[in-house]
Structures are given as C-alpha cells and as structure tokens.
Design an enzyme around this catalytic site. Structure first.
Site, PDB file in Angstrom:
ATOM      1  N   SER A  47       8.326 -22.020   0.194  1.00  0.00           N
ATOM      2  CA  SER A  47       7.468 -22.934   0.740  1.00  0.00           C
ATOM      3  C   SER A  47       8.353 -23.622   1.910  1.00  0.00           C
ATOM      4  O   SER A  47       8.522 -23.079   3.000  1.00  0.00           O
ATOM      5  CB  SER A  47       7.180 -24.294  -0.072  1.00  0.00           C
ATOM      6  N   ASP A 141      -2.461 -17.636  -2.582  1.00  0.00           N
ATOM      7  CA  ASP A 141      -1.742 -18.853  -2.134  1.00  0.00           C
ATOM      8  C   ASP A 141      -2.702 -19.952  -1.521  1.00  0.00           C
ATOM      9  O   ASP A 141      -3.413 -19.794  -0.604  1.00  0.00           O
ATOM     10  CB  ASP A 141      -0.744 -18.606  -0.963  1.00  0.00           C
ATOM     11  N   HIS A 175       0.929 -20.093  -4.655  1.00  0.00           N
ATOM     12  CA  HIS A 175       1.978 -20.733  -4.025  1.00  0.00           C
ATOM     13  C   HIS A 175       3.398 -20.854  -4.780  1.00  0.00           C
ATOM     14  O   HIS A 175       4.346 -20.184  -4.071  1.00  0.00           O
ATOM     15  CB  HIS A 175       1.546 -21.814  -3.288  1.00  0.00           C
TER      16      HIS A 175
END
Length: 233
Positions: A47, A141, A175
């Site tokens: 991330s 995601d 994610h």
C-alpha cells in the site's frame, strides 16, 4: 527489519509529510549489520509502503530488489522531501467514495490519474532505479486498481530501456495481502482515512494468495540478492 514511519513512539501521529533521509538512515544502518550480505538491499512495501519502497529505490543508492505489494506508481497521502526537493502527493476526489450499507467505505476510484499532466510531479521516477522489481497484484483490490498502476510502471520502465518487471497476478485477492496464515480481513478501520475501509478479496482465494505471494517474494529476494533458492516457505 520492519521500519515504522508514523504513529509509533516519538514518530508523528499523522502523515503530514515524510523525509526520505529518515529511510536513508535506516538503509545505511541495515547495510552495516554484519549478518547482511554485501552488494545491495531488498525492500518490500504494501500500500503506502509500496510507493515509499519505489521512492527509496529511485533516489537512494544500494537498493537491488523491490517488491511492491498492491502499490501505486505515484507518491500518496503526503509530500515526500529529500535533499531540498519535494514530491507532492497525488490528489483524490472524495465525491467518488462509495458507502456500503454496512457503513464501510469503498475508495477504489478515488485517486486521481497518476499519468495526467497535472500530476507529473507526483509520479515516482522508477526509471532512475538500479533495482529489479516484483509487482504483487491482488486482482480484487478495492482500495485502488493495483494492476493498472503496475501496467503503467511496466511501461515506464520498458520505455526507458529498463528490464521488464515481474508481475504476480493473484485472482480473488484483496488489498491487504499479508504473510501466510494472517486472518483474512475484508474490511477494517484505517487510521489514515479515519474510518472503515473495504479491502476486497474472498477468504479462500485471498488466503491461498498469501501463501503463494510470500513464497515468490522470498524466492525473488534470494535470486536478486545473492542467496540460494529453497523450496520451502
């Protein structure tokens, strides 16, 4: 080494700005450890940590391998400073936020286009890096389109005469790809957003992806940092 950069001990509670010198200091510290092999460092981020890893490889010396897990090709959330220069943060549009019936927010479409002319200063110049890249992509995601960003970075590298990056596509993974056997987490409170966010993924595929991506990450680092590849996790 897992490097904290916010909300830990004396570090700032909010991400208002970051200085790459802080990460450079950690890189130098790690390089001096006697058990660390000479000839380059490996960095992995997920991330926001992923684009920080890309920036480290682009601006700092001694990085030989980078794993970006569901990362963006632009600097996110706050300005990044280094040696008198600054990289602004990619903007976002809050009117593209979707609120689920459960009260959880989906922000997948909120980031502005990293390739738009007005966002050129936010784009991480990974073509400057001397590292090999592995882009790990959860194809469900729900924070942003990780595969789109990875394809854009692939083009950025290849068009500048760099080696094509490796991509690991993981269908049904969200994610928040963590090491194997971490609990599957489709949504949770995010301290950066200050609310509950949807991460995506389905339990079976996401859990399998965590095993698969961890194995490949380990192999990738061994291949590019001078180690011997073994078959076990």
């Amino acid at each position: 080494m897992s490097l904290a950069y916010t909300s830990f001990e004396d570090l700032p509670k909010k991400l208002l700005e970051l200085h790459l010198e802080y990460f450079e200091e950690a890189l130098h510290y790690f390089q001096k450890l006697p058990q660390v092999r000479k000839g380059g460092m490996g960095i992995m981020g997920i991330s926001k940590g992923a684009d920080l890893s890309l920036s480290m490889a682009s601006f700092l010396e001694g990085v030989s391998a980078v794993v970006s897990v569901n990362g963006c090709n632009a600097n996110l959330l706050c300005p990044l400073h280094y040696r008198g220069s600054s990289m602004p943060a990619l903007g976002l549009s809050r009117n593209r936020v979707i609120m689920r019936d459960s009260g959880v927010f989906n922000v997948r479409g909120c980031n502005n286009d990293p390739l738009a002319l007005e966002n050129a200063a936010c784009l991480v110049p990974i073509e400057q890096a001397a590292a090999r890249f592995l882009f790990v992509i959860g194809q469900d995601d729900q924070v942003w389109d990780s595969e789109l960003y990875a394809r854009q970075m692939e083009e950025q590298l290849v068009s500048n005469g760099k080696m094509r990056p490796e991509m690991l596509l993981l269908p049904g993974a969200g994610h928040l790809l963590e090491p194997p056997y971490f609990p599957f987490c489709p949504a949770s409170y995010d301290k950066f957003a200050g609310t509950y966010l949807e991460w995506g993924g389905n339990p079976e595929s996401h859990s399998a992806a965590q095993e698969k991506h961890w194995q490949r990450i380990r192999e990738f680092f061994l291949e590019n940092l001078g180690g011997a590849v073994q078959s076990k996790l």
